[in-house]
Each structure stands twice: as C-alpha cells, then as structure tokens.
Write a protein that holds these residues in place. Structure first.
Motif, PDB file in Angstrom:
ATOM      1  N   LEU A 173     -23.337  49.936  11.048  1.00 23.09           N
ATOM      2  CA  LEU A 173     -23.708  49.169  12.203  1.00 23.09           C
ATOM      3  C   LEU A 173     -24.773  48.258  11.661  1.00 23.09           C
ATOM      4  O   LEU A 173     -24.300  47.909  12.950  1.00 23.09           O
ATOM      5  N   GLU A 195     -26.671  51.830  21.967  1.00 21.43           N
ATOM      6  CA  GLU A 195     -26.950  53.262  22.539  1.00 21.43           C
ATOM      7  C   GLU A 195     -26.859  53.473  21.583  1.00 21.43           C
ATOM      8  O   GLU A 195     -28.007  54.670  20.857  1.00 21.43           O
ATOM      9  N   THR A 196     -25.594  53.258  20.757  1.00 24.22           N
ATOM     10  CA  THR A 196     -25.807  53.517  19.146  1.00 24.22           C
ATOM     11  C   THR A 196     -27.297  53.140  18.248  1.00 24.22           C
ATOM     12  O   THR A 196     -27.410  53.948  18.049  1.00 24.22           O
ATOM     13  N   LEU A 228     -25.521  61.601  18.212  1.00 22.91           N
ATOM     14  CA  LEU A 228     -24.112  60.109  17.817  1.00 22.91           C
ATOM     15  C   LEU A 228     -22.620  61.011  17.954  1.00 22.91           C
ATOM     16  O   LEU A 228     -21.865  60.816  18.870  1.00 22.91           O
ATOM     17  N   LEU A 237     -22.149  61.536  21.821  1.00 24.35           N
ATOM     18  CA  LEU A 237     -21.597  59.831  22.052  1.00 24.35           C
ATOM     19  C   LEU A 237     -20.794  59.174  21.563  1.00 24.35           C
ATOM     20  O   LEU A 237     -19.258  59.070  22.758  1.00 24.35           O
ATOM     21  N   ILE A 255     -17.345  49.838  16.092  1.00 31.32           N
ATOM     22  CA  ILE A 255     -18.850  50.455  16.208  1.00 31.32           C
ATOM     23  C   ILE A 255     -18.416  51.966  16.280  1.00 31.32           C
ATOM     24  O   ILE A 255     -18.634  52.974  15.964  1.00 31.32           O
ATOM     25  N   THR A 256     -17.225  52.647  17.054  1.00 36.87           N
ATOM     26  CA  THR A 256     -16.238  53.728  17.032  1.00 36.87           C
ATOM     27  C   THR A 256     -16.348  54.389  15.910  1.00 36.87           C
ATOM     28  O   THR A 256     -16.178  55.350  15.322  1.00 36.87           O
ATOM     29  N   LEU A 262     -19.509  55.405  14.636  1.00 34.84           N
ATOM     30  CA  LEU A 262     -20.227  56.871  14.954  1.00 34.84           C
ATOM     31  C   LEU A 262     -20.038  57.971  14.161  1.00 34.84           C
ATOM     32  O   LEU A 262     -20.400  59.240  13.961  1.00 34.84           O
ATOM     33  N   SER A 308     -20.681  58.798  11.137  1.00 37.31           N
ATOM     34  CA  SER A 308     -21.757  60.073  11.453  1.00 37.31           C
ATOM     35  C   SER A 308     -21.862  61.190  11.561  1.00 37.31           C
ATOM     36  O   SER A 308     -22.221  62.421  11.224  1.00 37.31           O
TER      37      SER A 308
END
Length: 470
Positions: free
Chosen positions: A22, A133-134, A156, A159, A260-261, A264, A267
């Motif tokens: 991130l 948001e992340t 997470l 999202l 960014i996907t 996510l 996580s």
C-alpha cells in the motif's frame, strides 16, 4: 479485558505485505501529483486550485489547500507524501510505537485526501477514492506492537468485495456484450490506454475472448463471496482475484487500479499457510475501542454503497461523503466498439491555406504515431492522456479544460509541454493549432508485417478548427 477474539496473529505476514505494498501505491500516487500538478491544477494550470477553493466550501471538499495554496506549498505536500511513503515501504511504521505508526498512516491519508479534493476532473477516477478508502482502513491495522485486528481485516474484505462485485454487476446490467461474452472482441483495442501487449491480446482467438469474458464474470460475481468463507477457501479466492488482476496488468494501462485491488486481496490471505505465526501482544484498550468505533462508522456509512449494489440504476465510482470513507466502485459497464483519438497539430505559418504544413504533437501514453508500440506506464497515471481519451468519446468531457490546454500549447508553456512526449516546436510555439478526430484500429498481422505499423487510422472530422491566440 480478554481480547482473544479481537485479533489474529495468523495475518501478521499478510499485514506486513499489505502495508508495504500500500505504501508503494501511495508513493506512485504522490509522485504523479508532484510531477504533473503545475500544468493541471497549479496557479497557472488548466483548472487552478485557487479558483476552485474560492467557490467550493471546505465542508464539501476538505483539504489543507483551503487554508493556503501556492505551487510551492502543493509541491511540498506531494513530495512529503512521497518521502513518508518511501519510509513506510522501508518499515518505518513497525519501528515506532503503535500510536506514532497510526499517525504516520493518517498523515498519508490526509495529504492525499487534500490533493484529491482539489484535483477536480483530473482526479475524478475510481482508483483515487479506492486508495483513500484503503488508506483510511490502513490507519487502524496496527503494527508489530499488536496482532492484526479481525474487524479491520473484515472491513478490507468488505471493500474488496464491493470493488469486484460492483464491477461484475455493472457489467451484467450494462452492455449486452458482457452477457453474450463478446466484449473482449473490442475491449483490448478500445480501452483508455493500451499497453505493449494489448495488440497481441486483441488478436487472441475469438473463443479465448469469450473465455476471458466468462472468467471475468466468475471472478467478479462468484469468487468475492468466497472471501467471507473460512480459510483456506478465502485465501484461494484472494489468489484468484490476484491472478485476474495480473492478467489485466498485462493487457493494458489502468493506473494503479489493478495494483490496489491486488493489495486488498493480499490482506485476505492467511499468512500462517506459508510461515508459522509468531506470538504477538494483545492490543491496548484504547486501540481496541478505536477499532470498534471505526468499524461501527464504516458499517453505518456502508448503507449507501450496499443499496447502490442492489439498485437497478447502479452508479459507478461514486463517493457518498467528502472524506471518501466508504464508496461504490465499478468499471467498463459499457465497452466501445470503435476507437477515436484526438490528434493535435500546429503550424508556425502566419496564415492557414491548403498547403499549410502541420506538425503533430505526441502524447506519452495515448495512441498517436501509428508505428509506435504502446508503452507500459501503469501504475503511473498519465492524467492528461486519460482525459484525452474521454474527450474523444465526447467533447462534453473536455469542456472545462481543453480550451486552456490549447492556449498553453500556443503559449509554449513549459509545464504543459512536459506532459507530452514530443513537442514539434522546440524553439518557438506555433502560430496556429488545430485538433482532428481519427478512428484508430489495430492493424492485422499482414498489415504489421508489410507496414511496421501497430495502428491504422482514418480521418473522421474536425475536433477544433485552426485557432490562434487573440
């Protein structure tokens, strides 16, 4: 107080990788801001920040630039964000106490929020709010002083679910080609910014394009549900999402949306499947209370995005609050069948006539020279190139900025010219400028072999008649 239910050390490795990755996305985002802002939103930019904050109140777009703006101050904020991002990549967040680590993540979020909220059209992309948001949730994920909190890990996943499931639903409800599995006949050619492999993806066999579309539906409509199942099924689901996103990385330039996907999805992977989880201390009481409060806030704010998911009139990439805490996402509900590109040309002749010699400007990412293979720029985001793609779809997308862009080319503005790959007037700016609309298509294998051109273009119409400074 017993916090055994509140944290899970099984995800310490996932958190470590997630936070470093991130921070890497943050670094790219701040670099994009620092290197492009002067021409786009600077004091002499196409959409200047001072004018924007003068008419938009702070409560509608919270930003430090409401209190003060200068190009030097903006540059300082962007470079400070880049430096802090680099420090977090190096592990600075784990080398300080928990409260300080949270403050560092909060500073990154606040700085980028300040940029996005004054970025106007240039920052109107879904991956901007997705990063925010992340980044907001990352503030409360903790560091090595405590095991990762289960509630934030769940948020997470929630999202990631909205990103994927929302994109899947918008496709089913949108263009019929997604339902008959033909969208990939066109998408690789008409996407906003093709990459170096897009020509080859476009020429894959037709049955494989149908498999691509069907696999997309499975990955975005079925797999996200599995994120909420027990391990190791949730980790397998996250892995499938990562593989799909890497396929998209290879096929085009989508800024940091795919990355960014992927971050996510990381996580959701159970790190204990790969390495033994260490014993980690229980969280302090104040931290636990804060995490519970943030979870309650996100749950309440999720009502609008959740309602949007089930709505027949589902919106793509929309924020429901000025802090962009909980948003809705989606992409490519409609796929173009034809690619149009705006070609900008200038001349240094004093008058325009039938024999006028026009010289063409070249952009860094968007198609121009038909013999130039598209380049790979993602996760770096070429904002002007993306807006030029939108302008080619409809002049309405260019209403607020295109005139200012043309003026700056006629003035020979250095900051604007830095956004371009080639300036055909290195000594003095042109006297006249015009813009023409062309239809672009990928060449066939025989055409590539005979001409060396990756594109074929056909003149469509005039986009901007020959213009000069008054």
């Amino acid at each position: 107080m017993d916090w055994f239910w509140f944290t899970s050390s099984d995800y310490w490795l996932s958190r470590l990788v997630f936070q470093r990755a991130l921070a890497g996305v943050y670094l790219v985002a701040f670099l994009c801001a620092a290197l492009q802002f002067r021409a786009l939103i600077g004091e002499r930019g196409m959409l200047p920040v001072p004018q924007y904050v003068g008419r938009i109140p702070f409560r509608m777009a919270p930003s430090v630039f409401h209190w003060h703006y200068s190009d030097r101050f903006f540059a300082g904020c962007a470079w400070a964000g880049a430096a802090l991002s680099a420090a977090m990549i190096a592990g600075a967040g784990d080398a300080v106490p928990l409260a300080v680590s949270m403050l560092m993540w909060a500073v990154l979020w606040a700085l980028y929020l300040s940029i996005v909220n004054v970025g106007q059209t240039w920052y109107g992309f879904g991956w901007e709010t997705l990063l925010l948001e992340t980044g907001f949730l990352a503030v409360f994920l903790g560091n090595e002083d405590t095991a990762p909190p289960v509630l934030i890990l769940f948020l997470l996943r929630w999202l990631l679910f909205r990103v994927e499931f929302g994109a899947g639903l918008i496709k089913l409800r949108g263009d019929p080609c997604w339902r008959d599995l033909t969208c990939l006949y066109y998408h690789h050619e008409t996407q906003p910014m093709p990459g170096p492999l897009s020509w080859f993806f476009h020429h894959l066999p037709t049955p494989l394009h149908r498999v691509e579309a069907a696999a997309n539906h499975v990955t975005q409509l079925v797999v996200p549900v599995l994120l909420f199942t027990p391990q190791p099924v949730a980790s397998v689901a996250a892995g499938l999402i990562i593989v799909t996103q890497l396929w998209l990385v290879l096929s085009g330039n989508f800024s940091w949306l795919n990355w960014i996907t992927i971050v996510l999805a990381l996580s959701a992977v159970d790190g204990s499947l790969f390495v033994e989880s260490p014993a980690m201390p229980a969280p302090p009481l104040w931290y636990g209370i804060l995490v519970i409060a943030v979870t309650a806030l996100v749950v309440v704010l999720s009502r609008h995005p959740a309602r949007n998911l089930v709505s027949r009139h589902q919106a793509m990439n929309r924020s429901f609050d000025p802090l962009h805490l909980v948003n809705t996402y989606g992409a490519f509900g409609t796929v173009g069948r034809i690619r149009h590109e705006i070609v900008i040309e200038g001349t240094d002749e004093e008058s325009v006539h039938a024999g006028t010699v026009w010289r063409e400007y070249e952009f860094k990412g968007k198609p121009g020279d038909v013999r130039r293979l598209p380049r790979q720029y993602a996760p770096y985001h070429l904002r002007l190139d993306w807006l030029m793609w939108f302008a080619a779809l409809s002049p309405a997308y260019a209403y607020s900025w295109f005139g200012s862009f043309v003026e700056r080319l006629l003035e020979g503005d250095r900051d604007t010219l830095r956004l371009l790959r080639h300036n055909p007037f290195p000594d003095d700016p042109p006297v006249w400028l015009r813009a023409r609309l062309y239809r672009y298509r990928f060449t066939t294998w025989p055409e590539l072999r005979s001409t060396g051109a990756w594109w074929h273009r056909t003149y469509v119409r005039e986009f901007l008649p020959p213009s000069r400074l008054s």
